[in-house]
Design an enzyme around this catalytic site. Structure first.
Site, PDB file in Angstrom:
ATOM      1  CG  ASP A   1      23.682 -87.720 -45.375  1.00 19.90           C
ATOM      2  OD1 ASP A   1      23.494 -87.403 -44.215  1.00 19.90           O
ATOM      3  OD2 ASP A   1      24.447 -88.503 -45.804  1.00 19.90           O
ATOM      4  CB  SER A   2      19.815 -86.575 -40.975  1.00 16.80           C
ATOM      5  OG  SER A   2      19.985 -85.031 -40.813  1.00 16.80           O
TER       6      SER A   2
ATOM      7  CG  ASP B   1      26.145 -84.472 -44.035  1.00 11.08           C
ATOM      8  OD1 ASP B   1      27.174 -84.366 -43.422  1.00 11.08           O
ATOM      9  OD2 ASP B   1      24.884 -85.039 -43.425  1.00 11.08           O
TER      10      ASP B   1
ATOM     11  CE  LYS C   1      28.577 -84.667 -40.763  1.00  8.49           C
ATOM     12  NZ  LYS C   1      27.741 -86.025 -41.288  1.00  8.49           N
TER      13      LYS C   1
ATOM     14  CD  GLU D   1      27.947 -91.007 -43.160  1.00 11.08           C
ATOM     15  OE1 GLU D   1      28.145 -92.342 -43.547  1.00 11.08           O
ATOM     16  OE2 GLU D   1      27.000 -90.475 -42.966  1.00 11.08           O
TER      17      GLU D   1
ATOM     18  CD  GLU E   1      25.548 -90.716 -36.205  1.00  6.08           C
ATOM     19  OE1 GLU E   1      24.188 -91.246 -36.044  1.00  6.08           O
ATOM     20  OE2 GLU E   1      26.142 -90.501 -36.960  1.00  6.08           O
TER      21      GLU E   1
END
Length: 271
Positions: free
Chosen positions: A51-52, A90, A118, A120, A187
């Site tokens: 999602d970057s 993501d 993925k 978070e 991270e």
């Protein structure tokens, strides 16, 4: 990189075997078919459709505006050109607030071509991780600096620096593993903590600013090519320096991760 000689595509079984054999795993982001094809040619084992893209493709200041529909689109683009790499997509902001929503979101990404999703968060995501895994959705957890929580964190700051915070993050990692996560991204944490978590887990750890001792490394493609605007994070190395092409830069990244040359001490954080 045996798959370049015609072996089977990379699977989670292969990645777990690489981890067990202490062979470093290489991961980079990609958002389109051209870069997907290039990363495959260069021997990158894992492609992250991150999602970057909210930052490097859409021009936002954070990842929070990214939607499931946009992640599906970019996952499809990457998957069309993918031949061998393992694809992780993501789950974007607010798309996995409860197990049912998480499954619906993950199913869209898997249908688009993802091999794994993925998400978070730590122990508070254990129920969602377990729910997804029980329904055949492979999960990669993400601990440390959580870009989707940047507004809560007050910026992009190193996490886990105190003894208590480090202990809590290790507990979170173990909880995610117990819930069924088969990989975890770490991270922006102290290098010593990255080493400790990697030692304690039996699943691969993928570092981005988490030191050289993780099972593998990931960078945002635009960052490692030196084309992202603004000052790069400390953990980034510009692999275009000294190379005449993007392909040569990516191959250099793969070599340096495999050999342990990258990341160096200058790319890590102290506890």
């Amino acid at each position: 990189m045996g798959y370049l000689q015609g072996d089977k595509p990379i699977s989670i079984t292969k990645l777990l075997a690489m981890h067990a054999e202490r062979e470093k795993i290489t991961m980079l982001t990609a958002y389109d078919s051209t870069m997907s094809a290039l990363l495959n040619r260069c021997g990158v084992e894992v492609i992250l459709i991150g999602d970057s893209l909210g930052n490097v493709i859409q021009g936002h200041s954070s990842t929070t505006p990214v939607t499931v529909e946009q992640m599906v689109y970019h996952t499809e683009c990457v998957a069309r050109a993918n031949t061998h790499a393992f694809l992780i997509s993501d789950l974007p902001f607010a798309s996995y607030g409860d197990p049912i929503q998480a499954l619906d979101s993950a199913a869209e990404l898997m249908r688009a071509g993802a091999d794994m999703v993925k998400l978070e968060g730590g122990d508070w995501q254990a129920d969602i991780i377990q729910y997804l895994v029980e329904r055949s959705v492979p999960v990669c957890a993400h601990l440390g600096l959580l870009p989707q929580s940047v507004h809560l964190l007050g910026g992009y700051k190193v996490q886990g620096k105190s003894k208590d915070a480090a202990s809590h993050m290790l507990e979170q990692a173990l909880t995610c593993q117990a819930a069924g996560a088969q990989m975890v991204v770490l991270e922006a944490i102290p290098s010593s903590l990255g080493e400790k978590i990697t030692e304690e887990l039996h699943i691969p750890t993928i570092g981005i600013g988490a030191g050289p001792d993780c099972s593998g490394q990931v960078l945002v493609l635009q960052d490692m090519l030196g084309i992202s605007p603004g000052k790069p994070p400390k953990f980034v190395k510009n692999f275009m320096d000294g190379h005449q092409s993007i392909e040569a830069a990516v191959k250099a990244y793969v070599r340096e991760v495999k050999s342990g040359k990258f990341p160096g001490l200058e790319h890590g954080f102290a506890g």
